[in-house]
Design a protein around this motif. Sequence first.
Motif, PDB file in Angstrom:
ATOM      1  N   GLU A 102       7.753  -4.535  -7.348  1.00 40.86           N
ATOM      2  CA  GLU A 102       6.862  -3.351  -7.467  1.00 40.86           C
ATOM      3  C   GLU A 102       5.514  -3.135  -6.921  1.00 40.86           C
ATOM      4  O   GLU A 102       4.445  -2.429  -6.584  1.00 40.86           O
ATOM      5  CB  GLU A 102       6.823  -2.774  -9.570  1.00 40.86           C
ATOM      6  N   ASN A 103       4.809  -4.903  -7.599  1.00 39.05           N
ATOM      7  CA  ASN A 103       3.580  -5.284  -6.639  1.00 39.05           C
ATOM      8  C   ASN A 103       3.622  -4.725  -5.189  1.00 39.05           C
ATOM      9  O   ASN A 103       2.987  -4.210  -4.841  1.00 39.05           O
ATOM     10  CB  ASN A 103       3.454  -6.702  -7.359  1.00 39.05           C
ATOM     11  N   LYS A 108       2.046  -2.107  -0.122  1.00 41.47           N
ATOM     12  CA  LYS A 108       3.076  -1.290   0.969  1.00 41.47           C
ATOM     13  C   LYS A 108       1.962  -0.084   0.957  1.00 41.47           C
ATOM     14  O   LYS A 108       2.076   0.435   2.093  1.00 41.47           O
ATOM     15  CB  LYS A 108       4.573  -1.114   1.210  1.00 41.47           C
ATOM     16  N   ARG A 109       1.999   0.260  -0.144  1.00 42.31           N
ATOM     17  CA  ARG A 109       1.416   2.412  -0.021  1.00 42.31           C
ATOM     18  C   ARG A 109       0.435   2.408   0.215  1.00 42.31           C
ATOM     19  O   ARG A 109      -0.325   2.990   1.176  1.00 42.31           O
ATOM     20  CB  ARG A 109       2.148   2.711  -1.487  1.00 42.31           C
ATOM     21  N   GLN A 110      -0.927   1.459  -0.323  1.00 42.68           N
ATOM     22  CA  GLN A 110      -2.398   1.312   0.002  1.00 42.68           C
ATOM     23  C   GLN A 110      -2.517   0.823   1.222  1.00 42.68           C
ATOM     24  O   GLN A 110      -3.168   1.729   2.201  1.00 42.68           O
ATOM     25  CB  GLN A 110      -2.752   0.152  -0.896  1.00 42.68           C
ATOM     26  N   LEU A 111      -1.794   0.505   2.186  1.00 40.29           N
ATOM     27  CA  LEU A 111      -2.141  -0.153   3.741  1.00 40.29           C
ATOM     28  C   LEU A 111      -1.400   1.146   4.338  1.00 40.29           C
ATOM     29  O   LEU A 111      -2.619   1.385   5.374  1.00 40.29           O
ATOM     30  CB  LEU A 111      -1.023  -1.116   3.778  1.00 40.29           C
ATOM     31  N   LEU A 128       8.764  -3.822   4.263  1.00 35.44           N
ATOM     32  CA  LEU A 128       9.003  -4.374   3.196  1.00 35.44           C
ATOM     33  C   LEU A 128      10.469  -4.794   3.127  1.00 35.44           C
ATOM     34  O   LEU A 128      11.419  -3.521   3.190  1.00 35.44           O
ATOM     35  CB  LEU A 128       8.834  -4.137   2.248  1.00 35.44           C
ATOM     36  N   ASN A 129      10.886  -5.855   3.844  1.00 36.28           N
ATOM     37  CA  ASN A 129      12.798  -6.154   3.613  1.00 36.28           C
ATOM     38  C   ASN A 129      12.650  -7.759   2.026  1.00 36.28           C
ATOM     39  O   ASN A 129      12.098  -7.547   1.554  1.00 36.28           O
ATOM     40  CB  ASN A 129      12.838  -6.634   4.655  1.00 36.28           C
ATOM     41  N   LYS A 167      -5.437  -8.838  -4.355  1.00 37.22           N
ATOM     42  CA  LYS A 167      -4.949  -7.936  -6.136  1.00 37.22           C
ATOM     43  C   LYS A 167      -4.146  -9.231  -6.350  1.00 37.22           C
ATOM     44  O   LYS A 167      -3.245  -9.250  -7.295  1.00 37.22           O
ATOM     45  CB  LYS A 167      -5.141  -7.181  -6.032  1.00 37.22           C
ATOM     46  N   TYR A 168      -2.730  -9.748  -5.589  1.00 39.28           N
ATOM     47  CA  TYR A 168      -2.365 -10.786  -4.802  1.00 39.28           C
ATOM     48  C   TYR A 168      -2.737 -12.296  -5.003  1.00 39.28           C
ATOM     49  O   TYR A 168      -2.122 -12.533  -3.538  1.00 39.28           O
ATOM     50  CB  TYR A 168      -1.257  -9.845  -4.504  1.00 39.28           C
TER      51      TYR A 168
END
Length: 275
Positions: A102-103, A108-111, A128-129, A167-168
């Motif tokens: 989920e993170n 990825k959506r933000q990027l 994303l893999n 954030k990560y």
Amino acid sequence: MSKRHRHEPHEEHPDESWLLPYSDLMTLLLALFIVLYAASSVNTSKLEEMNKAFKTAFSSGIGLLDKSAVIQNEKDDLDKRQKQERADTEQNHKSLVKQEQENLEKLKRQLDQYIKKNGLSTQLETQLNQSQLMITIRDNALFPSGTADVKPEARKLAVAIGTMLEKYPDYEVIVSGHTDNQPINTFEFASNWELSSKRAINFMKILLQNPAFDPKKFSAIGYGEYRPLEKNDTDAGRAKNRRVEVSILRKYTDAPNESTTLNAIAHDASQVGTL
């Protein structure tokens, strides 16, 4: 005529047969006193421990013949505990994998939104893999041809990516540089190895200007021309091969680690074996 001697009658000897039973009696009495003395010097603490052990055995109804049953019950309990620990470990691992997915999907959506908003779809892409979230940046968006100096406008891009990544902060990040197969031999770069490595380092340094990041979790790698995405026989192919990749590595890609559980199991098993 010879004289005959007259023998006087001998006095009778007293009867000494009573000495035999008397000596036996004395021997028995001596043996009795020795046994009594030995009994009086018994270690009282050991005697009390033995007494407690007998009381426990008799009160619990467990005898020597029941020892194997006790050990078997202990092993059955241990097996149940092991299964529960494995189930808890697997469940916890699944929760962590789900949260991480989920993170990374959110990041990825933000990027992707940033790329779309700034019209960078031809210069940046995300993937994303099962092992990582990778951001691929074409070299023409970052560096002038043949150099490793980050363009002023590209610095804004690096800062924006760092802001989204902050954030990560617990993830490992690898910045890798790639070139095409066109040889380079300048005063600054003897080969594509040096060029790709320097580009990766310079971009990573901008990311690390963000105080939220721990430098220990960052690394830079130069691959030169040896990991191409396309063939280098066209301008378009070479352009795709010249790139910088920022990889955010997953932490939960393997099966849950059971080393701690196995160590606990081995310890418990050894305790059962000594009962």
